[in-house]
Design an enzyme around this catalytic site. Structure first.
Site, short mmCIF file in Angstrom:
data_model
loop_
_atom_site.label_atom_id
_atom_site.label_comp_id
_atom_site.label_asym_id
_atom_site.label_seq_id
_atom_site.Cartn_x
_atom_site.Cartn_y
_atom_site.Cartn_z
N ARG A 136 0.85 -1.18 0.00
CA ARG A 136 0.00 0.00 0.00
C ARG A 136 0.90 1.24 0.00
O ARG A 136 2.05 1.19 0.45
CB ARG A 136 -0.90 0.02 1.23
CG ARG A 136 -1.87 -1.15 1.32
CD ARG A 136 -2.70 -1.05 2.58
NE ARG A 136 -3.67 -2.14 2.70
CZ ARG A 136 -3.44 -3.28 3.34
NH1 ARG A 136 -2.26 -3.50 3.92
NH2 ARG A 136 -4.37 -4.21 3.42
N LYS A 159 -2.55 -2.13 7.37
CA LYS A 159 -3.82 -1.58 7.81
C LYS A 159 -4.30 -2.30 9.06
O LYS A 159 -4.16 -3.52 9.17
CB LYS A 159 -4.85 -1.71 6.69
CG LYS A 159 -6.17 -1.05 6.97
CD LYS A 159 -7.15 -1.26 5.83
CE LYS A 159 -6.73 -0.53 4.58
NZ LYS A 159 -7.76 -0.63 3.50
N HIS A 233 -2.12 2.92 -5.90
CA HIS A 233 -2.90 1.73 -5.58
C HIS A 233 -3.13 0.87 -6.81
O HIS A 233 -3.35 -0.35 -6.69
CB HIS A 233 -4.24 2.14 -4.97
CG HIS A 233 -4.85 1.08 -4.10
ND1 HIS A 233 -4.31 0.72 -2.86
CD2 HIS A 233 -5.93 0.28 -4.28
CE1 HIS A 233 -5.05 -0.23 -2.32
NE2 HIS A 233 -6.03 -0.52 -3.16
N ARG A 236 -0.76 -1.93 -6.92
CA ARG A 236 -1.13 -3.04 -6.04
C ARG A 236 -2.08 -3.98 -6.77
O ARG A 236 -1.98 -5.20 -6.67
CB ARG A 236 -1.77 -2.47 -4.78
CG ARG A 236 -2.13 -3.48 -3.69
CD ARG A 236 -2.43 -2.74 -2.40
NE ARG A 236 -3.18 -3.52 -1.45
CZ ARG A 236 -2.63 -4.34 -0.55
NH1 ARG A 236 -1.31 -4.49 -0.52
NH2 ARG A 236 -3.37 -5.01 0.32
N HIS A 259 -4.47 -9.44 3.19
CA HIS A 259 -5.92 -9.35 3.35
C HIS A 259 -6.41 -10.36 4.37
O HIS A 259 -5.96 -11.50 4.40
CB HIS A 259 -6.63 -9.60 2.02
CG HIS A 259 -6.47 -8.49 1.04
ND1 HIS A 259 -6.57 -8.67 -0.33
CD2 HIS A 259 -6.23 -7.16 1.22
CE1 HIS A 259 -6.39 -7.51 -0.93
NE2 HIS A 259 -6.19 -6.59 -0.03
N TYR A 268 -9.15 -7.38 -6.23
CA TYR A 268 -7.88 -6.87 -6.74
C TYR A 268 -7.45 -7.59 -8.00
O TYR A 268 -6.46 -7.23 -8.62
CB TYR A 268 -6.79 -7.02 -5.67
CG TYR A 268 -6.81 -5.94 -4.62
CD1 TYR A 268 -5.84 -4.94 -4.60
CD2 TYR A 268 -7.81 -5.90 -3.66
CE1 TYR A 268 -5.87 -3.95 -3.65
CE2 TYR A 268 -7.85 -4.91 -2.71
CZ TYR A 268 -6.88 -3.93 -2.71
OH TYR A 268 -6.92 -2.93 -1.77
#
Length: 335
Positions: A136, A159, A233, A236, A259, A268
């Site tokens: 990220r 995150k 992003h 990614r 994730h 994604y």
């Protein structure tokens, strides 16, 4: 802000601050009193006004910010406003998946920076690392120089304050090493001393740390030269999609992206370059290539599962020992 912003990335925390500041300004302009004394009708009026003037995405963000604020306020016995009772309008039509560059387009973008300059070397190292790891933007910008001290892996805090192992190949490591040799030159050009920041990526501007606005402009500039509209992003998404196109298992991509849920990972992965006829030929029992694949795939998949299991069950102290990997992490590295 720190009390109920714990565990959020810096960029997310700034977004939260922005939305709450807008709410506070609305309360002040409409003479509805302080935020800790508002009524539920006030909140409904605010969100209704937002829905009429802003996008559905903005409305959702404002609703999320208020839920977080008043959940914390309720726990602290400061205010008792049930934001969850405020229902949002019907969900907006789903947006089309983001445009993902092809492998060939990514190769051309990676080759664009002028590596004869310190800024160009930094750009190349940033692009290579984003594409090689799927980091990220906030994770990349928060990297410290001691996190990339020669090993081909590093631990990052992602995150939700979740730590994960990130691996990359020697191709990315080579550009990082070249950039580190000119890092001091960038700092000096901006009037900063070498010890002014511990962050890996630095700027020759007013602030020593490389900032998201600079990162976004850089990615956008090189992508525009290729006729694309990309953000950090987007790389990614490219990382995940190109692994998937190389037949990497979704669970492996999920682990590399950090994730929690596999459903998130599927968002994604783009199929824009997939050949459905070739897919059926290869993977369906009636396909012409199916039997050959079945003979070859078993041992490869077994070895890969064993390797990934071994990496992620090693003691923490040995996780980042030098590896013999010789290429940028890609689909071929995970076969």
């Amino acid at each position: 802000m720190e009390a109920f912003g714990e565990g959020l990335a810096d960029t997310t925390l700034k977004t939260l601050q922005t939305h709450l500041s807008s709410f506070n300004a609305w309360l002040s302009n409409s003479a509805r009193g302080a935020w800790d004394r508002v009524r539920l009708d006030d909140v409904r009026a605010y969100l209704q006004e937002i829905s009429e003037s802003r996008s559905f995405a903005t409305l959702r963000l404002r609703h999320w910010a208020l839920r977080r604020l008043y959940r914390w306020a309720s726990e602290q016995d400061i205010a008792n406003v049930r934001i969850d009772a405020v229902l949002l309008p019907a969900r907006a039509p789903a947006r089309s998946p983001p445009r993902v560059p092809s492998v060939q387009q990514m190769e051309r973008i990676l080759a664009m920076p002028d590596t004869g300059t310190p800024a160009g070397l930094r750009d190349r190292a940033v692009l290579e690392l984003l594409y090689a790891t799927g980091l990220r933007a906030d994770e990349l910008l928060r990297l410290r120089i001691d996190q990339v001290a020669g090993a081909l892996c590093m631990r990052v805090m992602g995150k939700g304050a979740k730590e994960r192992l990130v691996v990359y190949g020697e191709h990315a490591a080579n550009w990082i090493a070249q950039y580190k040799s000119v890092r001091h030159a960038l700092l000096s050009a901006g009037g900063h001393c070498t010890t002014s920041t511990a962050r890996l990526f630095v700027s020759d501007g007013r602030y020593p740390d490389y900032r998201y606005s600079q990162l976004r402009r850089m990615v956008s500039r090189y992508a525009a030269a290729e006729g694309l509209q990309l953000t950090p992003h987007s790389l990614r998404h490219a990382f995940a999609t190109h692994l998937y196109q190389g037949r990497a298992p979704l669970t492996t991509i999920q682990m590399l992206l950090g994730h929690e849920h596999l459903e998130t990972t599927t968002r994604y992965v783009s199929r824009q370059f997939e050949d459905d006829h070739a897919l059926l030929e290869t993977h369906h029992p009636r396909g012409g290539q199916y039997r050959r694949l079945m003979r070859d795939a078993g041992a490869v998949q077994s070895n890969e599962r064993h390797r990934l299991w071994a990496v992620h069950t090693q003691p923490k102290s040995s996780l980042c020992e030098p590896s013999r990997a010789s290429r940028r992490v890609s689909a071929s590295d995970l076969r």
